[in-house]
Design an enzyme around this catalytic site. Structure first.
Site, mmCIF file in Angstrom:
data_model
loop_
_atom_site.group_PDB
_atom_site.id
_atom_site.type_symbol
_atom_site.label_atom_id
_atom_site.label_comp_id
_atom_site.label_asym_id
_atom_site.label_seq_id
_atom_site.Cartn_x
_atom_site.Cartn_y
_atom_site.Cartn_z
ATOM 1 N N LYS A 13 58.337 5.958 93.871
ATOM 2 C CA LYS A 13 59.089 4.795 94.341
ATOM 3 C C LYS A 13 58.560 3.507 93.701
ATOM 4 O O LYS A 13 59.324 2.712 93.160
ATOM 5 C CB LYS A 13 59.015 4.672 95.870
ATOM 6 C CG LYS A 13 59.541 5.905 96.611
ATOM 7 C CD LYS A 13 59.460 5.742 98.122
ATOM 8 C CE LYS A 13 58.054 5.646 98.671
ATOM 9 N NZ LYS A 13 57.232 6.859 98.508
ATOM 10 N N ARG A 88 60.624 4.127 107.467
ATOM 11 C CA ARG A 88 59.929 5.414 107.421
ATOM 12 C C ARG A 88 60.136 6.220 108.700
ATOM 13 O O ARG A 88 59.630 7.340 108.791
ATOM 14 C CB ARG A 88 58.432 5.156 107.253
ATOM 15 C CG ARG A 88 57.913 5.305 105.835
ATOM 16 C CD ARG A 88 56.449 4.926 105.864
ATOM 17 N NE ARG A 88 55.661 5.555 104.863
ATOM 18 C CZ ARG A 88 55.343 5.031 103.684
ATOM 19 N NH1 ARG A 88 55.839 3.863 103.334
ATOM 20 N NH2 ARG A 88 54.545 5.653 102.859
ATOM 21 N N ARG A 127 46.387 9.030 91.139
ATOM 22 C CA ARG A 127 46.963 7.677 91.024
ATOM 23 C C ARG A 127 45.864 6.620 90.873
ATOM 24 O O ARG A 127 44.843 6.674 91.552
ATOM 25 C CB ARG A 127 47.810 7.372 92.266
ATOM 26 C CG ARG A 127 48.290 5.917 92.297
ATOM 27 C CD ARG A 127 49.475 5.722 93.193
ATOM 28 N NE ARG A 127 49.207 5.991 94.601
ATOM 29 C CZ ARG A 127 50.149 5.953 95.541
ATOM 30 N NH1 ARG A 127 51.401 5.650 95.235
ATOM 31 N NH2 ARG A 127 49.843 6.214 96.794
ATOM 32 N N ARG A 160 43.126 4.132 95.512
ATOM 33 C CA ARG A 160 43.331 3.751 96.909
ATOM 34 C C ARG A 160 42.528 4.649 97.836
ATOM 35 O O ARG A 160 42.414 5.840 97.603
ATOM 36 C CB ARG A 160 44.832 3.861 97.248
ATOM 37 C CG ARG A 160 45.599 2.590 96.939
ATOM 38 C CD ARG A 160 47.084 2.771 97.021
ATOM 39 N NE ARG A 160 47.547 3.469 98.220
ATOM 40 C CZ ARG A 160 48.831 3.657 98.519
ATOM 41 N NH1 ARG A 160 49.776 3.190 97.709
ATOM 42 N NH2 ARG A 160 49.181 4.293 99.606
ATOM 43 N N ARG A 171 49.479 12.519 105.171
ATOM 44 C CA ARG A 171 50.632 11.669 104.844
ATOM 45 C C ARG A 171 51.863 12.524 104.525
ATOM 46 O O ARG A 171 52.986 12.160 104.886
ATOM 47 C CB ARG A 171 50.286 10.750 103.673
ATOM 48 C CG ARG A 171 49.329 9.630 104.082
ATOM 49 C CD ARG A 171 48.586 9.040 102.910
ATOM 50 N NE ARG A 171 49.460 8.402 101.953
ATOM 51 C CZ ARG A 171 49.141 8.196 100.672
ATOM 52 N NH1 ARG A 171 47.979 8.598 100.197
ATOM 53 N NH2 ARG A 171 49.988 7.594 99.880
HETATM 54 P P1 ADP Z 1 52.980 5.523 99.263
HETATM 55 O O1 ADP Z 1 53.361 4.568 98.152
HETATM 56 O O2 ADP Z 1 51.963 6.494 98.818
HETATM 57 O O3 ADP Z 1 54.148 6.155 99.914
HETATM 58 P P2 ADP Z 1 52.605 3.168 100.882
HETATM 59 O O4 ADP Z 1 51.856 2.192 100.076
HETATM 60 O O5 ADP Z 1 54.070 3.008 100.988
HETATM 61 O O6 ADP Z 1 52.254 4.630 100.358
HETATM 62 O O7 ADP Z 1 52.021 3.252 102.376
HETATM 63 C C1 ADP Z 1 50.663 3.369 102.610
HETATM 64 C C2 ADP Z 1 50.412 3.409 104.120
HETATM 65 O O8 ADP Z 1 50.862 2.159 104.692
HETATM 66 C C3 ADP Z 1 51.170 4.480 104.877
HETATM 67 O O9 ADP Z 1 50.487 5.721 104.874
HETATM 68 C C4 ADP Z 1 51.228 3.859 106.293
HETATM 69 O O10 ADP Z 1 50.001 3.973 106.948
HETATM 70 C C5 ADP Z 1 51.447 2.380 105.968
HETATM 71 N N1 ADP Z 1 52.888 2.050 105.887
HETATM 72 C C6 ADP Z 1 53.569 1.608 104.794
HETATM 73 N N2 ADP Z 1 54.860 1.425 105.077
HETATM 74 C C7 ADP Z 1 55.018 1.777 106.388
HETATM 75 C C8 ADP Z 1 56.134 1.838 107.271
HETATM 76 N N3 ADP Z 1 57.371 1.497 106.874
HETATM 77 N N4 ADP Z 1 55.912 2.247 108.543
HETATM 78 C C9 ADP Z 1 54.687 2.586 108.974
HETATM 79 N N5 ADP Z 1 53.604 2.570 108.185
HETATM 80 C C10 ADP Z 1 53.758 2.165 106.902
HETATM 81 P P1 ADP Z 2 55.153 6.205 95.489
HETATM 82 O O1 ADP Z 2 55.306 4.706 95.392
HETATM 83 O O2 ADP Z 2 56.452 6.892 95.769
HETATM 84 O O3 ADP Z 2 54.073 6.620 96.439
HETATM 85 P P2 ADP Z 2 54.087 6.001 92.777
HETATM 86 O O4 ADP Z 2 55.183 5.300 92.031
HETATM 87 O O5 ADP Z 2 52.884 5.219 93.120
HETATM 88 O O6 ADP Z 2 54.707 6.755 94.065
HETATM 89 O O7 ADP Z 2 53.665 7.287 91.903
HETATM 90 C C1 ADP Z 2 52.617 8.143 92.344
HETATM 91 C C2 ADP Z 2 51.790 8.604 91.143
HETATM 92 O O8 ADP Z 2 52.584 9.466 90.316
HETATM 93 C C3 ADP Z 2 51.322 7.476 90.231
HETATM 94 O O9 ADP Z 2 50.037 7.777 89.762
HETATM 95 C C4 ADP Z 2 52.332 7.470 89.090
HETATM 96 O O10 ADP Z 2 51.744 7.020 87.872
HETATM 97 C C5 ADP Z 2 52.694 8.938 88.995
HETATM 98 N N1 ADP Z 2 54.092 9.168 88.566
HETATM 99 C C6 ADP Z 2 55.176 8.404 88.821
HETATM 100 N N2 ADP Z 2 56.288 8.945 88.283
HETATM 101 C C7 ADP Z 2 55.900 10.090 87.686
HETATM 102 C C8 ADP Z 2 56.584 11.111 86.934
HETATM 103 N N3 ADP Z 2 57.900 11.053 86.729
HETATM 104 N N4 ADP Z 2 55.857 12.139 86.468
HETATM 105 C C9 ADP Z 2 54.524 12.222 86.688
HETATM 106 N N5 ADP Z 2 53.822 11.296 87.376
HETATM 107 C C10 ADP Z 2 54.496 10.235 87.863
#
Ligand code: ADP
Ligand code: ADP
Ligand code: ZN
Length: 213
Positions: A13, A88, A127, A160, A171
């Site tokens: 995302k 979420r 990541r 992170r 998660r």
């Molecule tokens: P990822 O990119 O790996 O999906 P995020 O950065 O979006 O992770 O979220 C990291 C953490 O922040 C989540 O595991 C949760 O604890 C909190 N968080 C983020 N967005 C939300 C949401 N919309 N509702 C509840 N918790 C959230």
């Molecule tokens: P999200 O925001 O949904 O949690 P991220 O965009 O942070 O996910 O991506 C999670 C990890 O996967 C990062 O380390 C990113 O560089 C890697 N990644 C993203 N897109 C791809 C892909 N198409 N193939 C392989 N790795 C990817």
């Protein structure tokens, strides 16, 4: 254009959002980024949120709903916005509908990025993120030119706290139980645009822009 980027942790995302900002000129609103920024500034919100984030649990609905309600009223959201990581839960989605109704706004597309969970584990544990500009990398799948440094701003890359195997496991479970029902929620509203999330980052971006036009 008002978008939601929906998908499990690690689906890509954030990676896709950064590219969509450049193409469509709309801001990315990431609740995760907002919470981490609050923690960096040692605000009460950030310190409280970290307890949940470290466990891989969700921060309470009312907290993130409040954040989004404030953020959507800022002037840069006039021309559109991209919600990344929000909603979420179904409660959050219903609250969003309510906020948007009152603003006279609505969601146009829910981009639902699909990736299998064994791949998600590999993506999240590898990541890396730039401390300075927030750019995302992967040690194997999307490595920076210089190990540990950001290509764009030369900032330091960090891992992170919640990207370790144990917390990622929680998660992914939380996603299955609490977030996945949103696919149904938005399918009923005819807003879901399923995107196959494996393949190169460029290919996936192409799939998304093909849907958005
Ligand atoms: P990822 O990119 O790996 O999906 P995020 O950065 O979006 O992770 O979220 C990291 C953490 O922040 C989540 O595991 C949760 O604890 C909190 N968080 C983020 N967005 C939300 C949401 N919309 N509702 C509840 N918790 C959230
Ligand atoms: P999200 O925001 O949904 O949690 P991220 O965009 O942070 O996910 O991506 C999670 C990890 O996967 C990062 O380390 C990113 O560089 C890697 N990644 C993203 N897109 C791809 C892909 N198409 N193939 C392989 N790795 C990817
Ligand atoms: Zn950087």
């Amino acid at each position: 254009m008002n978008l939601i980027l929906l998908g499990p942790p690690g689906a890509g995302k954030g990676t896709q959002a950064k590219r969509l900002i450049d193409k469509y000129g709309i801001p990315q609103i990431s609740t995760g980024d907002i919470l981490r920024a609050a923690l960096k500034e040692r605000t009460e919100l950030g310190i409280k949120a970290k307890e949940y984030m470290d466990k891989g649990a969700l921060v309470p609905d009312e907290v993130v709903i409040g954040i989004i309600r404030d953020r959507l009223t800022q002037s840069d959201c006039q021309k559109g916005y991209m919600l990344d990581g929000f909603p979420r839960t179904v409660v959050q989605a219903e609250a969003l509908d309510d906020v948007l109704n009152k603003m006279g706004s609505k969601i146009d597309h829910v981009i639902s990025i699909e990736v299998a969970s064994d791949e998600l584990m590999k993506r999240l544990t590898g990541r890396r993120t730039c401390r300075k500009c927030g750019s995302g990398y992967h040690v194997v799948f999307d490595p920076p030119k210089k190990a540990g440094g950001c290509d764009k701003c030369d900032g330091e890359l960090y891992q992170r706290d919640d990207d370790n195997e144990t917390t990622v496991g929680s998660r992914l479970q939380v996603y299955e139980n609490q977030t996945k029902p949103l696919i149904d929620y938005y399918t009923k509203k005819n807003l879901i645009r399923p995107i196959q999330g494996t393949g190169s980052i460029d290919d996936i971006f192409g799939r998304i822009t093909a849907v958005l036009g």
